[in-house]
Design an enzyme around this catalytic site. Structure first.
Site, mmCIF file in Angstrom:
data_model
loop_
_atom_site.group_PDB
_atom_site.id
_atom_site.type_symbol
_atom_site.label_atom_id
_atom_site.label_comp_id
_atom_site.label_asym_id
_atom_site.label_seq_id
_atom_site.Cartn_x
_atom_site.Cartn_y
_atom_site.Cartn_z
ATOM 1 N N ARG A 1 0.814 -1.223 0.000
ATOM 2 C CA ARG A 1 0.000 0.000 0.000
ATOM 3 C C ARG A 1 0.840 1.261 0.000
ATOM 4 N NH1 ARG A 1 -2.797 -0.883 5.508
ATOM 5 N NH2 ARG A 1 -0.674 -1.552 5.862
ATOM 6 N N GLU B 1 6.094 6.858 12.182
ATOM 7 C CA GLU B 1 5.828 7.717 13.331
ATOM 8 C C GLU B 1 6.797 8.888 13.228
ATOM 9 O OE1 GLU B 1 6.535 5.030 16.587
ATOM 10 O OE2 GLU B 1 4.439 4.394 16.621
ATOM 11 N N GLN C 1 3.137 24.031 18.599
ATOM 12 C CA GLN C 1 2.536 24.499 17.355
ATOM 13 C C GLN C 1 3.154 23.743 16.194
ATOM 14 O OE1 GLN C 1 2.218 28.829 16.909
ATOM 15 N NE2 GLN C 1 2.931 28.657 14.803
ATOM 16 N N ASP C 2 2.341 23.406 15.196
ATOM 17 C CA ASP C 2 2.820 22.806 13.949
ATOM 18 C C ASP C 2 2.650 23.832 12.836
ATOM 19 O OD1 ASP C 2 3.402 20.387 15.115
ATOM 20 O OD2 ASP C 2 1.665 19.349 14.336
ATOM 21 N N ASN C 3 3.671 23.940 11.974
ATOM 22 C CA ASN C 3 3.637 24.839 10.824
ATOM 23 C C ASN C 3 3.846 24.020 9.556
ATOM 24 O OD1 ASN C 3 3.475 27.057 12.595
ATOM 25 N ND2 ASN C 3 5.688 27.211 12.705
ATOM 26 N N ARG D 1 13.862 30.144 2.550
ATOM 27 C CA ARG D 1 13.121 30.646 3.707
ATOM 28 C C ARG D 1 14.121 30.700 4.862
ATOM 29 N NH1 ARG D 1 7.330 30.472 2.938
ATOM 30 N NH2 ARG D 1 6.841 29.396 1.002
ATOM 31 N N HIS E 1 16.022 32.467 9.851
ATOM 32 C CA HIS E 1 15.063 32.985 10.826
ATOM 33 C C HIS E 1 15.296 32.413 12.215
ATOM 34 C CE1 HIS E 1 12.157 33.220 7.158
ATOM 35 N NE2 HIS E 1 12.952 34.274 7.198
ATOM 36 N N LYS F 1 12.903 23.829 16.844
ATOM 37 C CA LYS F 1 12.110 23.344 15.703
ATOM 38 C C LYS F 1 12.468 21.906 15.389
ATOM 39 C CE LYS F 1 11.886 27.904 13.524
ATOM 40 N NZ LYS F 1 12.201 28.691 12.322
ATOM 41 N N TYR G 1 6.873 21.580 10.223
ATOM 42 C CA TYR G 1 7.755 21.600 11.391
ATOM 43 C C TYR G 1 6.987 21.962 12.656
ATOM 44 C CZ TYR G 1 8.116 26.586 10.100
ATOM 45 O OH TYR G 1 7.841 27.881 9.759
ATOM 46 N N ASP H 1 10.277 38.040 16.398
ATOM 47 C CA ASP H 1 10.686 37.507 15.107
ATOM 48 C C ASP H 1 11.970 38.194 14.648
ATOM 49 O OD1 ASP H 1 10.348 35.989 12.744
ATOM 50 O OD2 ASP H 1 9.359 37.664 11.745
ATOM 51 N N ASP I 1 13.274 38.773 3.838
ATOM 52 C CA ASP I 1 14.545 38.050 3.850
ATOM 53 C C ASP I 1 15.648 38.769 3.080
ATOM 54 O OD1 ASP I 1 13.416 36.146 5.445
ATOM 55 O OD2 ASP I 1 13.237 34.631 3.877
#
Length: 191
Positions: free
Chosen positions: A17, A22, A40-42, A53, A56, A66, A126, A137, A164
C-alpha cells in the site's frame, strides 16, 4: 541534550500500500535528548526551485526549537549557531530532507534556521516549542559572507521574501541568545 542540532532518521514500515512512519513520539524523542514541549505545527509550500526561507529565529522570551521535515519534494535544511560567545558562532550544520528519505532536523533555541528548495512544489512541516510572536521575530540575511552558505541555487537565482532580502548581516547583529556551554556538536553536512 535538547540544545544540540540533530539529524533524525525515521523508521518506515512499508508494504504493497505504501508506508507508515511515526514522525514524533514524545517519549522516544526525550530518550534521544530532545526533551522540549512542542506547542505548534507549521506547514509551508514553495512553488519554485531555489526558494529560500530564512535565516530565521524567534528571540526570547518566545525562542523556538524546531523539528523540521520535508513532506513533499526536497530541501537542504540549515541550522546556524547564533549564540553569543559560542566557539561555533556563525557556523552551519545542514542536511538534505525529502519526502522520500523521511529525515528530520532538530534545531534548538539559539540557532537560526533556513532551507532552500531543490524541487518545485516542495512542502515542509515543522513543530515549534513556542507560538509565533511577531515582536520576537528575527533573522540574519541569507547570503551573509561571514556565514558562507553555498546555496544550491538554479541559474535564475533565489526566490526570496522582501523581509529576507533586508535582514542584517552577522557583523551588525546583536544576538539575543547566550552561549550555554555546549558547542555545536557537528558542523557541515550531517547526512
Amino acid at each position: 541534550m535538547s540544545n544540540i542540532v540533530r539529524l533524525i532518521e525515521t523508521r518506515r514500515f512499508a508494504d504493497d500500500r505504501g508506508w507508515f512512519s511515526e514522525t514524533y513520539v514524545e517519549a522516544k524523542y526525550a530518550a534521544m535528548g530532545i526533551d522540549v514541549r512542542f506547542v505548534q505545527d507549521n506547514h509551508s509550500a514553495s512553488t519554485h526551485v531555489g526558494t529560500i526561507r530564512g535565516i530565521h529565529f524567534q528571540a526570547p522570551p518566545h525562542a523556538q526549537s524546531k523539528l523540521v521535515r520535508c513532506v513533499r519534494g526536497r530541501i537542504i535544511d540549515y541550522a546556524i549557531d547564533l549564540r553569543k560567545g559560542s566557539p561555533t558562532y556563525g557556523q552551519v550544520a545542514y542536511a538534505e530532507l525529502s519526502g522520500e528519505n523521511g529525515r528530520q532536523l532538530y534545531v534548538p533555541e539559539g540557532y537560526g534556521h533556513a532551507f532552500v528548495t531543490l524541487e518545485p512544489d516542495t512542502e515542509v512541516a515543522y513543530k515549534v516549542s513556542d507560538v509565533y510572536a511577531a515582536d520576537c521575530d528575527g533573522g540574519v540575511v541569507w547570503d551573509d559572507p561571514d556565514i558562507g552558505i553555498d546555496w544550491p541555487l538554479p541559474a535564475s537565482g533565489p526566490v526570496l521574501s522582501d523581509k529576507d532580502k533586508v535582514l542584517p548581516r552577522l557583523v551588525n547583529f546583536d544576538s539575543p541568545f547566550e552561549y550555554d556551554g555546549v558547542p555545536m556538536a557537528a558542523k557541515g553536512d550531517l547526512g
